[in-house]
Design a protein around this motif. Structure first.
Motif, PDB file in Angstrom:
ATOM      1  N   SER A   1      52.469   9.458  35.626  1.00 50.99           N
ATOM      2  CA  SER A   1      51.770   8.437  36.403  1.00 50.99           C
ATOM      3  C   SER A   1      51.288   7.304  35.501  1.00 50.99           C
ATOM      4  O   SER A   1      51.381   6.124  35.858  1.00 50.99           O
TER       5      SER A   1
ATOM      6  N   VAL B   1      54.298   5.170  34.525  1.00 53.77           N
ATOM      7  CA  VAL B   1      54.680   4.265  35.612  1.00 53.77           C
ATOM      8  C   VAL B   1      53.748   3.063  35.657  1.00 53.77           C
ATOM      9  O   VAL B   1      54.187   1.909  35.793  1.00 53.77           O
ATOM     10  N   ASN B   2      52.431   3.318  35.514  1.00 54.15           N
ATOM     11  CA  ASN B   2      51.450   2.221  35.538  1.00 54.15           C
ATOM     12  C   ASN B   2      51.662   1.264  34.370  1.00 54.15           C
ATOM     13  O   ASN B   2      51.573   0.037  34.522  1.00 54.15           O
ATOM     14  N   GLU B   3      51.951   1.815  33.182  1.00 54.39           N
ATOM     15  CA  GLU B   3      52.181   0.968  32.011  1.00 54.39           C
ATOM     16  C   GLU B   3      53.416   0.092  32.197  1.00 54.39           C
ATOM     17  O   GLU B   3      53.429  -1.086  31.826  1.00 54.39           O
ATOM     18  N   ILE B   4      54.463   0.676  32.783  1.00 61.87           N
ATOM     19  CA  ILE B   4      55.689  -0.103  33.015  1.00 61.87           C
ATOM     20  C   ILE B   4      55.429  -1.222  34.022  1.00 61.87           C
ATOM     21  O   ILE B   4      55.858  -2.362  33.838  1.00 61.87           O
ATOM     22  N   GLU B   5      54.690  -0.891  35.104  1.00 59.56           N
ATOM     23  CA  GLU B   5      54.420  -1.881  36.143  1.00 59.56           C
ATOM     24  C   GLU B   5      53.575  -3.048  35.645  1.00 59.56           C
ATOM     25  O   GLU B   5      53.728  -4.189  36.090  1.00 59.56           O
ATOM     26  N   THR B   6      52.670  -2.777  34.720  1.00 61.55           N
ATOM     27  CA  THR B   6      51.754  -3.817  34.237  1.00 61.55           C
ATOM     28  C   THR B   6      52.210  -4.471  32.939  1.00 61.55           C
ATOM     29  O   THR B   6      51.538  -5.372  32.434  1.00 61.55           O
ATOM     30  N   GLN B   7      53.315  -4.016  32.378  1.00 57.26           N
ATOM     31  CA  GLN B   7      53.782  -4.536  31.098  1.00 57.26           C
ATOM     32  C   GLN B   7      54.257  -5.989  31.226  1.00 57.26           C
ATOM     33  O   GLN B   7      55.052  -6.322  32.106  1.00 57.26           O
ATOM     34  N   LYS B   8      53.767  -6.834  30.362  1.00 55.27           N
ATOM     35  CA  LYS B   8      54.235  -8.223  30.313  1.00 55.27           C
ATOM     36  C   LYS B   8      55.674  -8.257  29.785  1.00 55.27           C
ATOM     37  O   LYS B   8      56.038  -7.503  28.883  1.00 55.27           O
TER      38      LYS B   8
END
Length: 505
Positions: free
Chosen positions: A395, A398-405
């Motif tokens: 989880s 997934v959050n890190e990928i979604e928020t990654q610049k």
């Protein structure tokens, strides 16, 4: 002049103040308070600051993390004339606390041009004396070195108008009471004296009666002592599962800075090596380390170069770092006071914190005793399974990928990869690369299963009922009958050589 005995907290003085502006502090100090991010005074600050500003002697009872330094520091700095030598002397039990109090007071008084000097063993006498004589208004000292300086008459015209004892009960535990009595024989009788202590054992009450005149007694309540910003949890495990449990909890929790408390120096060294070997940035701290090593470790924790500090109780005294997210008790503390001191390292300055305690079935009754005496809520939890931790880590990924610049270089690399692979294959490979770091260590399950824990609880209740009827026999062996600190770390610090020279005032 003898003061009336300090017996109870019935005379506690309450102050309804809800803003630092209401105290009438200097604009320069208020500016520093706002810069430090303080919004409203803590309970001990609300009670103590007005009394100190009135010039009263004060006894303050409050645990670590409640804002004691500002409670005595802000009004003391506010009253300084700034046109003479040392105006305030603060006596603390350890070098670490001396440095931290010095840093905090310098921050509060920076706009006023106030200079602080720390005085403790292991550093040059000449350097410390020189810094004081060059115009310091505040001296923060440990008892052993300060006593030596005063007995050798190394400071001319040393007459602070305010004298503060901080963490008085810790100085008692470390064997400094004789030194303290000797120090006060050298100090002027015309002074304001403040004494702050987490607990008030009889020797500290006697000391307060000797060195203070008509003191006001301020205290925070038991509910305030057990900080509501700290979520307290405990896990019941087997003795041989402690290392696996610590590692599993570190894998599961979202940690920022963590302090793990151990009982002995040997345990600190072993556990810090274990955590380092599995990839955590962990360092140990105990009394056998050289002072430079200790200062380096504390600095590393403050500056985020270290994520996990493994420490003994004695070594961790005086460590006040506001952004510690978790405290973990590798073993249950020896007594309720140690428990409150330990967990007070987190949940500071209005931030949230988590305190975790590992207990075995044999230690569970001792935990219940601490829980009852401290008057706090501790939630029971089960150590997460391997699968639960893996799910949490997925989880987070997934959050890190979604928020990654997305960087320009990433676009170039992606276009280059598309020459050899399709987009789906690229995505799978990159995610697999990221997942290589998601490695949950240890067995699938850790800790006492619910069914067995229920049986343990039922047996304890039956034993308690039998004990109340008077039919039970005292249990031989076990944790409760062997609570001496065998092999543990005793108080460290400077030598205790002084003897009391009798009364003052």
């Amino acid at each position: 002049m003898q003061t009336p005995p300090i017996e109870t907290q019935d005379d506690t003085v309450a102050a309804p103040t809800a803003s630092f502006d209401d105290f009438g502090l200097r604009p320069e100090i208020l500016q520093s308070i706002r810069y430090a991010g303080f919004k409203v005074p803590s309970p001990i600050q609300q009670q103590a600051i007005p009394l100190v500003l009135e010039g009263r002697d004060v006894v303050g009872q409050a645990h670590t993390g409640t804002g004691k330094t500002a409670a005595f520091g802000l009004p003391t700095l506010n009253q300084m004339a700034l046109d003479r030598g040392v105006e305030a002397l603060i006596i603390v039990p350890t070098r670490e606390l001396a440095n931290q109090v010095s840093d905090e007071l310098f921050k509060y008084g920076k706009k006023l041009g106030i200079h602080t000097v720390t005085v403790y063993g292991g550093s040059s006498y000449n350097r410390q004396i020189g810094l004081i004589e060059r115009g310091a208004q505040v001296v923060i000292a440990t008892p052993g070195r300060l006593k030596d300086i005063l007995e050798r008459n190394m400071l001319a015209d040393f007459a602070p108008s305010t004298v503060i004892l901080d963490e008085a009960d810790e100085m008692l535990d470390m064997g400094f009471l004789d030194d303290i009595n000797t120090i006060f024989d050298f100090l002027p009788t015309d002074r304001q004296t403040l004494l702050f202590s987490a607990t008030m054992p009889k020797p500290i009450k006697a000391l307060a009666e000797r060195i203070l005149v008509d003191p006001a007694f301020v205290s925070i309540t038991q509910e305030e002592t057990t900080n509501k910003d700290i979520a307290q949890q405990y896990y019941v495990i087997e003795e041989n599962e402690r290392d696996d449990a610590i590692i599993r909890l570190l894998d599961a929790e979202e940690l920022e800075k963590t302090i793990v408390f151990c009982r002995t120096k040997r345990e600190v060294d072993r556990l810090s090596n274990v955590l380092s070997s599995v990839g955590y940035n962990a360092k140990g701290l105990h009394g056998d380390m050289e002072q430079r090593q200790r200062e380096s470790v504390i600095r590393g924790l403050k500056e985020n170069a270290i994520d996990i500090l493994v420490a003994t109780d004695v070594a961790a005294r005086g460590i006040h770092i506001n952004d510690v997210s978790h405290v973990i008790n590798y073993h249950i503390p020896f007594d309720p006071e140690s428990y409150v001191h330990r967990i007070g390292r987190t949940g500071r300055a209005g931030q949230k914190g988590v305190a975790i305690t590992l207990v075995t079935p044999l230690e569970f009754k001792e935990l219940q005793r601490i829980r009852k005496i401290v008057g706090t809520q501790m939630a029971h939890s089960f150590i997460p399974t391997k699968q639960q931790v893996q799910s949490k880590q997925m989880s987070r990924l997934v959050n890190e990928i979604e928020t990654q610049k997305i960087y320009d270089e990433a676009t170039e690399l992606f276009n280059a990869l598309c020459d050899d692979m399709d987009q789906t294959q690229i995505a799978y490979k990159l995610i697999s690369l990221l997942m290589k770091n998601l490695n949950v260590k240890g067995p699938q399950t850790i800790g006492v299963p619910k069914q067995r824990l229920d049986k343990i609880m039922e047996a304890m209740e039956r034993n308690d009922r039998g004990g109340r009827r008077g039919g039970g026999k005292p249990r031989r062996g076990g944790y409760n009958n062997n609570r001496r600190r065998q092999g543990g770390e005793r108080g460290h610090g400077e030598s205790n050589q002084g003897r009391s020279r009798g009364g003052r005032r």
